[in-house]
Motif scaffolding. Structure first.
Motif, PDB file in Angstrom:
ATOM      1  N   ARG A 265       1.053  -1.161  -0.069  1.00 48.42           N
ATOM      2  CA  ARG A 265       0.101   0.060   0.072  1.00 48.42           C
ATOM      3  C   ARG A 265       0.576   1.201   0.043  1.00 48.42           C
ATOM      4  O   ARG A 265       0.415   2.227  -0.456  1.00 48.42           O
ATOM      5  N   ARG A 266       2.115   1.329   0.546  1.00 55.95           N
ATOM      6  CA  ARG A 266       2.828   2.409   0.594  1.00 55.95           C
ATOM      7  C   ARG A 266       3.377   2.928  -0.494  1.00 55.95           C
ATOM      8  O   ARG A 266       3.561   3.936  -1.026  1.00 55.95           O
ATOM      9  N   ASN A 267       3.435   1.783  -1.602  1.00 59.76           N
ATOM     10  CA  ASN A 267       4.060   2.033  -3.167  1.00 59.76           C
ATOM     11  C   ASN A 267       2.940   2.618  -4.077  1.00 59.76           C
ATOM     12  O   ASN A 267       3.354   2.585  -5.080  1.00 59.76           O
ATOM     13  N   LEU A 268       1.558   2.265  -3.387  1.00 62.41           N
ATOM     14  CA  LEU A 268       0.467   2.805  -4.335  1.00 62.41           C
ATOM     15  C   LEU A 268       0.748   4.031  -4.815  1.00 62.41           C
ATOM     16  O   LEU A 268       0.970   5.143  -4.279  1.00 62.41           O
ATOM     17  N   PRO A 269       0.420   4.412  -6.310  1.00 57.30           N
ATOM     18  CA  PRO A 269       0.351   5.714  -6.890  1.00 57.30           C
ATOM     19  C   PRO A 269      -0.991   6.571  -6.063  1.00 57.30           C
ATOM     20  O   PRO A 269      -1.770   5.771  -5.626  1.00 57.30           O
ATOM     21  N   PRO A 270      -0.592   7.741  -5.610  1.00 60.28           N
ATOM     22  CA  PRO A 270      -1.811   8.538  -4.991  1.00 60.28           C
ATOM     23  C   PRO A 270      -3.063   8.197  -5.439  1.00 60.28           C
ATOM     24  O   PRO A 270      -3.805   8.405  -4.738  1.00 60.28           O
ATOM     25  N   ASP A 271      -3.360   8.044  -6.505  1.00 60.52           N
ATOM     26  CA  ASP A 271      -4.797   7.975  -7.074  1.00 60.52           C
ATOM     27  C   ASP A 271      -5.296   6.658  -6.823  1.00 60.52           C
ATOM     28  O   ASP A 271      -6.412   6.640  -6.616  1.00 60.52           O
ATOM     29  N   LEU A 272      -4.649   5.576  -6.467  1.00 64.72           N
ATOM     30  CA  LEU A 272      -5.179   4.536  -5.935  1.00 64.72           C
ATOM     31  C   LEU A 272      -4.888   4.250  -4.419  1.00 64.72           C
ATOM     32  O   LEU A 272      -5.431   3.183  -3.954  1.00 64.72           O
ATOM     33  N   ALA A 273      -4.300   5.250  -3.855  1.00 63.02           N
ATOM     34  CA  ALA A 273      -4.056   4.916  -2.339  1.00 63.02           C
ATOM     35  C   ALA A 273      -5.694   5.396  -1.674  1.00 63.02           C
ATOM     36  O   ALA A 273      -6.359   6.014  -2.109  1.00 63.02           O
ATOM     37  N   GLU A 274      -5.497   4.893  -0.317  1.00 65.12           N
ATOM     38  CA  GLU A 274      -6.763   5.176   0.269  1.00 65.12           C
ATOM     39  C   GLU A 274      -6.772   6.559   0.858  1.00 65.12           C
ATOM     40  O   GLU A 274      -6.521   6.520   2.215  1.00 65.12           O
ATOM     41  N   ARG A 275      -6.909   7.282   0.131  1.00 64.14           N
ATOM     42  CA  ARG A 275      -6.859   8.717   0.729  1.00 64.14           C
ATOM     43  C   ARG A 275      -7.261   9.677  -0.213  1.00 64.14           C
ATOM     44  O   ARG A 275      -7.189   9.421  -1.628  1.00 64.14           O
TER      45      ARG A 275
END
Length: 273
Positions: free
Chosen positions: A39-49
């Motif tokens: 989850r830490r390496n997910l692109p910002p658009d796919l992250a839970e935020r």
């Protein structure tokens, strides 16, 4: 928030977030992607935020396609994320849907295609440029009434027209490789004769600048078996650049045997590559 795991038969990762950036739906592909990336390496658009792009979609209600890359075990993975809003009855944005596609192989193919187009363009432009140079040389010689230089210019032009014709045929052959197998390109040839051809092609620039053209190829390494066209292209490119960027002095080609290898060195007194 409660997250639904969808078993939709989709070849791409599907992630849906609400207006607060919380996950509301993940399919199996999305779960696999998160597990492989972390989850830490997910692109910002796919992250839970809520990302800046999320806020923009909530504001504009417009679809968006984003291309990004991530690092997976030292390898670069390219992702294409199609993003669009899911609207409610009052046309308000309720959710943001992200369809994420792995386009790494597609990028590799695109890079190969770009390299092929670049190489083909160079192979075609070079003889055209030399022919244009020979034409200019012929025009100047005609104005001066110098028949010897006219003949020389015509010879250079004819050789490069022939080279251009061969290049076009080679390009056509390239597209037949898939159906007919590899096309043999190795042959026995003289390095001295090959370099002499290159010198004639570039004679206009060499003579105009008064450059000394040095060739040092011992007799025991002159005869060579290999890809003549590939070696000619390689040497032509180096010598052409040497001539272009050497204002005065010399251009030198040396060939030596180094154990079982042929070592070819192009030197000049110019500013360098």
């Amino acid at each position: 928030s409660d997250v639904c795991s969808s078993d939709l038969h989709s070849p791409d990762a599907s992630i849906m977030k609400d207006r607060a950036g919380k996950y509301v739906l993940l399919n199996k592909k999305a779960v696999c992607l998160m597990n492989s990336l972390g989850r830490r390496n997910l692109p910002p658009d796919l992250a839970e935020r809520l990302s800046e792009s999320d806020r923009e979609i909530i504001k504009t209600k417009e679809n968006k396609v984003v291309r990004t890359s991530v690092n997976v075990d030292g390898q670069e993975m390219f992702l294409e994320i199609s993003r669009y809003p899911v609207l409610g009855e009052k046309e308000e944005v309720l959710y943001i849907c992200n369809i994420c596609r792995d386009v790494t192989e597609q990028r590799k193919v695109e890079q190969l295609k770009d390299n092929l187009i670049r190489d083909i363009s160079h192979e075609l432009k070079t003889p055209i440029a030399v022919t244009a140079m020979a034409n200019d040389m012929c025009r100047r010689a005609a104005a001066a009434g110098d028949m010897e230089r006219i003949k020389k210019a015509q010879h250079i032009a004819n050789e490069n027209i022939d080279r251009l014709s061969k290049n076009v045929n080679n390009i056509l052959d390239l597209f037949k490789i898939g159906s007919r197998g590899e096309i043999g390109t190795e042959e026995i040839f003289s390095l001295n004769e090959l370099i002499d051809e290159i010198k004639k092609d570039l004679a206009y620039g060499i003579e105009n600048k008064g450059l000394e053209f040095r060739v040092d190829i011992p007799g025991d390494v002159d005869t060579f078996f290999g890809g003549k066209r590939a070696i000619r292209t390689f040497l032509y490119n180096l010598v052409d650049n040497a001539v272009k960027f050497t204002v005065k002095g010399y251009v030198s080609i040396k060939c030596r045997l180094n154990d079982k290898w042929m070592e070819i060195c192009v030197e000049d007194s110019g500013c360098g590559i």
